[in-house]
Design a protein around this motif. Structure first.
Motif, PDB file in Angstrom:
ATOM      1  N   ASP A  76      33.422  35.286  11.866  1.00  0.00           N
ATOM      2  CA  ASP A  76      34.252  36.355  11.295  1.00  0.00           C
ATOM      3  C   ASP A  76      35.683  36.259  11.822  1.00  0.00           C
ATOM      4  OD1 ASP A  76      32.075  37.516   9.885  1.00  0.00           O
ATOM      5  OD2 ASP A  76      31.535  38.721  11.645  1.00  0.00           O
ATOM      6  N   VAL A  77      35.803  36.027  13.113  1.00  0.00           N
ATOM      7  CA  VAL A  77      37.126  35.950  13.736  1.00  0.00           C
ATOM      8  C   VAL A  77      37.823  34.651  13.322  1.00  0.00           C
ATOM      9  CG1 VAL A  77      38.409  36.029  15.908  1.00  0.00           C
ATOM     10  CG2 VAL A  77      36.314  37.392  15.645  1.00  0.00           C
ATOM     11  N   TYR A  78      37.087  33.553  13.283  1.00  0.00           N
ATOM     12  CA  TYR A  78      37.639  32.268  12.847  1.00  0.00           C
ATOM     13  C   TYR A  78      38.234  32.393  11.444  1.00  0.00           C
ATOM     14  CZ  TYR A  78      37.593  27.433  11.141  1.00  0.00           C
ATOM     15  OH  TYR A  78      37.938  26.223  10.582  1.00  0.00           O
ATOM     16  N   GLU A  79      37.496  33.012  10.550  1.00  0.00           N
ATOM     17  CA  GLU A  79      38.000  33.200   9.187  1.00  0.00           C
ATOM     18  C   GLU A  79      39.207  34.131   9.167  1.00  0.00           C
ATOM     19  OE1 GLU A  79      34.378  34.459   7.264  1.00  0.00           O
ATOM     20  OE2 GLU A  79      33.908  32.408   6.637  1.00  0.00           O
ATOM     21  N   ALA A  80      39.169  35.181   9.990  1.00  0.00           N
ATOM     22  CA  ALA A  80      40.257  36.164  10.013  1.00  0.00           C
ATOM     23  C   ALA A  80      41.565  35.580  10.541  1.00  0.00           C
ATOM     24  CB  ALA A  80      39.845  37.380  10.849  1.00  0.00           C
ATOM     25  N   VAL A  81      41.490  34.569  11.383  1.00  0.00           N
ATOM     26  CA  VAL A  81      42.721  33.957  11.900  1.00  0.00           C
ATOM     27  C   VAL A  81      43.165  32.783  11.015  1.00  0.00           C
ATOM     28  CG1 VAL A  81      42.380  34.734  14.284  1.00  0.00           C
ATOM     29  CG2 VAL A  81      41.563  32.453  13.603  1.00  0.00           C
ATOM     30  N   GLY A  82      42.538  32.637   9.855  1.00  0.00           N
ATOM     31  CA  GLY A  82      43.005  31.649   8.892  1.00  0.00           C
ATOM     32  C   GLY A  82      42.300  30.311   8.904  1.00  0.00           C
ATOM     33  N   LYS A  83      41.118  30.241   9.504  1.00  0.00           N
ATOM     34  CA  LYS A  83      40.346  28.998   9.571  1.00  0.00           C
ATOM     35  C   LYS A  83      41.193  27.831  10.064  1.00  0.00           C
ATOM     36  CE  LYS A  83      37.112  29.995   5.833  1.00  0.00           C
ATOM     37  NZ  LYS A  83      36.585  29.490   4.558  1.00  0.00           N
ATOM     38  N   PRO A  84      41.681  27.919  11.304  1.00  0.00           N
ATOM     39  CA  PRO A  84      42.502  26.811  11.809  1.00  0.00           C
ATOM     40  C   PRO A  84      41.728  25.494  11.793  1.00  0.00           C
ATOM     41  CG  PRO A  84      42.010  28.402  13.555  1.00  0.00           C
ATOM     42  CD  PRO A  84      41.454  28.942  12.299  1.00  0.00           C
ATOM     43  N   ARG A  85      42.490  24.422  11.687  1.00  0.00           N
ATOM     44  CA  ARG A  85      41.893  23.082  11.672  1.00  0.00           C
ATOM     45  C   ARG A  85      41.053  22.888  12.924  1.00  0.00           C
ATOM     46  NH1 ARG A  85      45.127  17.417  10.742  1.00  0.00           N
ATOM     47  NH2 ARG A  85      43.309  16.098  11.073  1.00  0.00           N
ATOM     48  N   ILE A  86      39.856  22.375  12.742  1.00  0.00           N
ATOM     49  CA  ILE A  86      38.921  22.240  13.859  1.00  0.00           C
ATOM     50  C   ILE A  86      39.232  21.027  14.728  1.00  0.00           C
ATOM     51  CG2 ILE A  86      36.499  21.814  14.430  1.00  0.00           C
ATOM     52  CD1 ILE A  86      35.765  23.668  12.126  1.00  0.00           C
ATOM     53  N   PHE A  87      39.578  19.915  14.116  1.00  0.00           N
ATOM     54  CA  PHE A  87      39.805  18.698  14.878  1.00  0.00           C
ATOM     55  C   PHE A  87      41.254  18.241  14.783  1.00  0.00           C
ATOM     56  CE2 PHE A  87      35.314  18.352  13.514  1.00  0.00           C
ATOM     57  CZ  PHE A  87      34.736  18.462  14.768  1.00  0.00           C
TER      58      PHE A  87
END
Length: 146
Positions: A76-87
């Protein structure tokens, strides 16, 4: 290389908010996170839009949680912060003519997709309440040094 710390910073802040006795101002959050209040407001706006927090203006205003920690996941938080690039790693040339580079890309792409899928699954499973319990366990066993 610059790493995107928005997810960990917001998880940190949300756990502090859960233990706060009232709203946390952008200034207080910025101090906690060693950043600027404008950065906090910009990032928290995504959490507000996602229905995780609310903001109140004015003298007694600030940010408060509107969902309990056990109903919020790291995803939920990952999506809320804009799904930053993982790698930070990626392909040198996504459409190479060289057959060696094509083989490298195929292998890298498979590995990156598998790793991302595992991380996303973990983010979906872990609630903020679980992280809070881990913190409480650590705090209870922490021995203050003189």
């Amino acid at each position: 290389m610059h790493l995107d710390g928005r997810l960990s910073r917001m998880l940190h802040l949300l756990l502090h908010m859960a233990h706060a006795e009232g709203p946390i101002t952008s200034g207080e959050a910025a101090e906690m996170l060693n950043t600027n209040p404008v950065v906090v407001r910009r990032t928290m706006a995504g959490l507000r839009d996602a229905g995780l927090v609310r903001s109140e203006k004015g003298h007694a205003g600030g940010w408060t949680l509107i969902r309990p920690l056990d109903s919020m996941t790291m995803m939920d938080v990952y999506e809320a912060v804009g799904k930053p690039r993982i790698f930070a790693i990626g392909l040198a040339d996504p459409a190479p003519e060289c057959l060696v580079e094509q083989a490298v890309n195929a292998s890298m792409t498979g590995a990156l997709h598998a790793a991302e899928a595992m991380l996303i699954a973990h983010l979906r499973e872990v609630t903020l309440a679980e992280i809070a319990r881990d913190f409480e366990k650590r705090a209870a066993s922490h021995v203050a040094k003189p």
